[in-house]
Design a protein around this motif. Structure first.
Motif, PDB file in Angstrom:
ATOM      1  N   GLY A   3       0.796  -1.222   0.000  1.00  0.00           N
ATOM      2  CA  GLY A   3       0.000   0.000   0.000  1.00  0.00           C
ATOM      3  C   GLY A   3       0.826   1.269   0.000  1.00  0.00           C
ATOM      4  N   LYS A   4       2.112   1.147  -0.240  1.00  0.00           N
ATOM      5  CA  LYS A   4       2.954   2.350  -0.334  1.00  0.00           C
ATOM      6  C   LYS A   4       2.704   2.991  -1.681  1.00  0.00           C
ATOM      7  N   VAL A   5       2.352   4.253  -1.641  1.00  0.00           N
ATOM      8  CA  VAL A   5       2.059   4.974  -2.862  1.00  0.00           C
ATOM      9  C   VAL A   5       3.331   5.672  -3.329  1.00  0.00           C
ATOM     10  N   ALA A   6       3.665   5.465  -4.581  1.00  0.00           N
ATOM     11  CA  ALA A   6       4.850   6.113  -5.146  1.00  0.00           C
ATOM     12  C   ALA A   6       4.502   7.550  -5.499  1.00  0.00           C
ATOM     13  N   THR A   7       5.109   8.473  -4.788  1.00  0.00           N
ATOM     14  CA  THR A   7       4.882   9.887  -5.076  1.00  0.00           C
ATOM     15  C   THR A   7       6.177  10.504  -5.569  1.00  0.00           C
ATOM     16  N   SER A   8       6.024  11.441  -6.443  1.00  0.00           N
ATOM     17  CA  SER A   8       7.187  12.131  -6.989  1.00  0.00           C
ATOM     18  C   SER A   8       7.480  13.350  -6.133  1.00  0.00           C
ATOM     19  N   GLY A   9       8.723  13.498  -5.733  1.00  0.00           N
ATOM     20  CA  GLY A   9       9.104  14.624  -4.894  1.00  0.00           C
ATOM     21  C   GLY A   9       9.793  15.728  -5.647  1.00  0.00           C
ATOM     22  N   GLY A  10       9.834  15.624  -6.969  1.00  0.00           N
ATOM     23  CA  GLY A  10      10.474  16.646  -7.768  1.00  0.00           C
ATOM     24  C   GLY A  10      11.985  16.460  -7.849  1.00  0.00           C
TER      25      GLY A  10
ATOM     26  N   ALA B 155      14.045  15.852  -4.459  1.00  0.00           N
ATOM     27  CA  ALA B 155      14.002  14.477  -3.964  1.00  0.00           C
ATOM     28  C   ALA B 155      14.849  13.560  -4.839  1.00  0.00           C
ATOM     29  N   PHE B 156      14.794  13.782  -6.148  1.00  0.00           N
ATOM     30  CA  PHE B 156      15.619  12.995  -7.069  1.00  0.00           C
ATOM     31  C   PHE B 156      17.093  13.198  -6.750  1.00  0.00           C
ATOM     32  N   TRP B 157      17.510  14.450  -6.576  1.00  0.00           N
ATOM     33  CA  TRP B 157      18.911  14.755  -6.299  1.00  0.00           C
ATOM     34  C   TRP B 157      19.357  14.134  -4.975  1.00  0.00           C
ATOM     35  N   ASP B 158      18.514  14.195  -3.955  1.00  0.00           N
ATOM     36  CA  ASP B 158      18.872  13.600  -2.664  1.00  0.00           C
ATOM     37  C   ASP B 158      19.067  12.091  -2.778  1.00  0.00           C
ATOM     38  N   ASN B 159      18.271  11.440  -3.593  1.00  0.00           N
ATOM     39  CA  ASN B 159      18.341   9.986  -3.726  1.00  0.00           C
ATOM     40  C   ASN B 159      19.435   9.514  -4.674  1.00  0.00           C
ATOM     41  N   TYR B 160      19.748  10.300  -5.703  1.00  0.00           N
ATOM     42  CA  TYR B 160      20.620   9.820  -6.769  1.00  0.00           C
ATOM     43  C   TYR B 160      21.854  10.679  -7.024  1.00  0.00           C
TER      44      TYR B 160
END
Length: 166
Positions: A73-80, A83-88
């Motif tokens: 039930g985890k919904v994939a939300t885009s953080g912009g 968020a992309f930069w923090d993760n990758y």
């Protein structure tokens, strides 16, 4: 959303591996003194195949993780972009550093570019609080010279001398 950490690099590396394998077919075989199954195409083909297999494994693992997250039930939300930069950011910076390394390898030379690349990668992959510039620089220079001597002196592989004219 953790599945993207497996899926995105897997897709990127799969594309790179397919391109790499395509370009290995353009290597002119050098048979030396006779016919042998181990030509100069073998190792590039072997490493390209290994990269392809591992990248496909990343994709499979990412798809499995996505299914588990959706079932939980985890919904994939885009953080912009933030968020992309923090993760990758480490992945993106590593690809940028690799592109710079490849672009300047011939003109600057193997030893200098390898030392700079290893130094930069150590800084990218080390936590900010644990970075030690002196140790990183020493490791980078030692690795560059050791690799140079292994390839040039032991294996007789020509490497770009660049501005050092080696």
């Amino acid at each position: 959303m953790q599945y993207k950490k497996e899926l995105v690099p897997g897709i990127v590396l799969t594309v790179i591996a397919v391109l790499y394998l395509f370009f290995t077919t353009q290597i002119q075989p050098f048979t030396g003194l006779g016919a042998t199954p181990l030509t100069n195409r073998f190792m590039p083909f072997f490493w390209g195949t290994c990269l392809l297999i591992l990248s496909i494994m990343l994709i499979i693992r990412g798809v499995r993780m996505r299914k588990k997250e959706l079932a939980a039930g985890k919904v994939a939300t885009s953080g912009g972009f933030a968020a992309f930069w923090d993760n990758y950011k480490e992945v993106v910076l590593s690809f940028i550093l690799l592109a710079i390394y490849i672009a300047f390898l011939e003109s600057v030379g193997f030893i200098i570019m390898t030392a700079l690349y290893v130094f930069a990668e150590i800084l990218v992959l080390t936590e900010k609080s644990k970075r030690n510039f002196l140790v990183s620089a020493i490791v980078a220079v030692v690795v560059a010279f050791v690799l140079y001597f292994i390839f040039v002196k032991s294996l007789n592989v020509l490497l770009p001398g660049g501005i050092l004219k080696l």
